[in-house]
Design an enzyme around this catalytic site. Structure first.
Site, PDB file in Angstrom:
ATOM      1  N   ASP A 144      43.521  44.464  46.075  1.00  0.00           N
ATOM      2  CA  ASP A 144      42.123  44.910  46.085  1.00  0.00           C
ATOM      3  C   ASP A 144      41.178  43.907  46.737  1.00  0.00           C
ATOM      4  OD1 ASP A 144      42.643  43.248  43.892  1.00  0.00           O
ATOM      5  OD2 ASP A 144      41.120  44.161  42.621  1.00  0.00           O
ATOM      6  N   ASP A 177      37.826  37.063  39.898  1.00  0.00           N
ATOM      7  CA  ASP A 177      39.210  37.094  39.414  1.00  0.00           C
ATOM      8  C   ASP A 177      39.651  35.771  38.783  1.00  0.00           C
ATOM      9  OD1 ASP A 177      40.982  39.731  40.691  1.00  0.00           O
ATOM     10  OD2 ASP A 177      38.925  39.381  41.312  1.00  0.00           O
TER      11      ASP A 177
END
Length: 309
Positions: free
Chosen positions: A66, A211
């Site tokens: 992603d 992240d």
């Protein structure tokens, strides 16, 4: 010199009809820097009519799909125009393999140099005459890094009224004072630069963090940012899930913004479980810690002005 950020996509994990995957373009006068390139990156670039063909460098946080699936298209489209300048790509281990494999398997026609560098430790990865980009470690399910782009301090402002008052003739002598040289005025007296030039003025700082689990060290890296784009993937009720998957909650993103004394923080990389309307819950939780917290949205624009002092 203008500096502005464009959120090309603000989603995490999977694209949604109304939300592309994470990608941010930073424009600093004539330079363009891309931070991550999830699916849909090209669409937002087109819709914003940005001169994506002039991208100088791409900074990849990690090699989860992603965050990188939009890159092959960027590389191929960049070959459709005359380009001689290298495209620099930075990221953690495996980014070079990903780029090379994509080129080979897709049989890409590339007519310009691509220079890929892998990051193995905190360091300055890229820079220009008056700025640099630094990478620093995050903690995710695979090697992941955050980035800051920071400008060097600018010279102080020249005060023409003070120079006139001190009998320094307009012309080359003013230029010498602005470049730090002492001069003699019309009466033969020595005039020092600090008599007519103010103190150094701070440059701007942009930070990109996504992240990762919450780490106190992140605040140290992004301290004083004029704009922090930071993952705020989950609400408090899913804090355990965030920790297990090595992501952050909105409240944790706000804690970083508060502790780092940033001027502005916008969250990004939302879980697809939240519709756009439900993102307000993330915003409410973040603002209990950092009242100025904002939500980023696809194709949102952030101006990054100079500070007064």
């Amino acid at each position: 010199m203008n500096m502005e950020a464009f959120v090309l996509g603000c989603g995490g994990m999977m694209p949604l009809p109304y939300r592309h995957l994470t990608s941010v373009l930073l424009r600093r006068e004539g330079d363009l820097f891309l931070f991550d390139g999830g699916e849909g990156t090209q669409v937002s670039l087109r819709r914003l009519n940005l001169k994506w063909k002039k991208i100088n460098a791409i900074f990849v946080s990690h090699t989860h799909a992603d965050h990188v699936t939009g890159l092959p298209g960027i590389l191929m489209l960049s070959a459709q125009v005359e380009r001689t300048e290298p495209l620099y790509i930075y990221g953690p281990p495996k980014i070079a393999e990903y780029i090379e494999t994509s080129r080979r398997v897709l049989d890409m026609y590339i007519n310009y140099p691509i220079v890929v560098s892998e990051i193995t430790a905190p360091c300055t990865v890229y820079g220009g005459e008056d700025f640099y980009v630094r990478a620093f470690p995050l903690s995710h399910t695979k090697t992941c890094v955050g980035y800051t782009l920071e400008e060097l301090d600018r010279p102080g402002e020249f005060d023409p009224e003070a120079a006139t008052r001190l009998k320094v003739p307009r012309g080359p002598l003013w230029g010498k004072l602005q470049h730090g040289e002492k001069v003699l005025n019309a009466d033969g007296e020595e005039i020092l630069p600090n008599q007519v030039v103010g103190g150094a003025r701070p440059g701007r700082k942009f930070s990109f963090v996504t992240d990762t689990i919450y780490l106190p060290s992140i605040a140290k890296e992004v301290r004083g940012s004029d704009l922090l784009i930071c993952e705020g993937m989950f609400a408090d009720e899913l804090a355990d899930q965030a920790k297990e998957k090595k992501h952050m909650t909105a409240r944790q993103a706000a804690t970083i913004a508060r502790d780092a004394a940033v001027r502005r923080m916008a969250m990004i990389h939302y879980s697809p479980r939240y519709t756009d309307r439900e993102l307000d819950k993330l915003l409410e939780e973040a603002r209990t810690v950092y009242p100025q917290a904002e939500l980023s949205r696809d194709r949102m624009h952030f101006d990054i002005p100079y500070r007064d002092a």
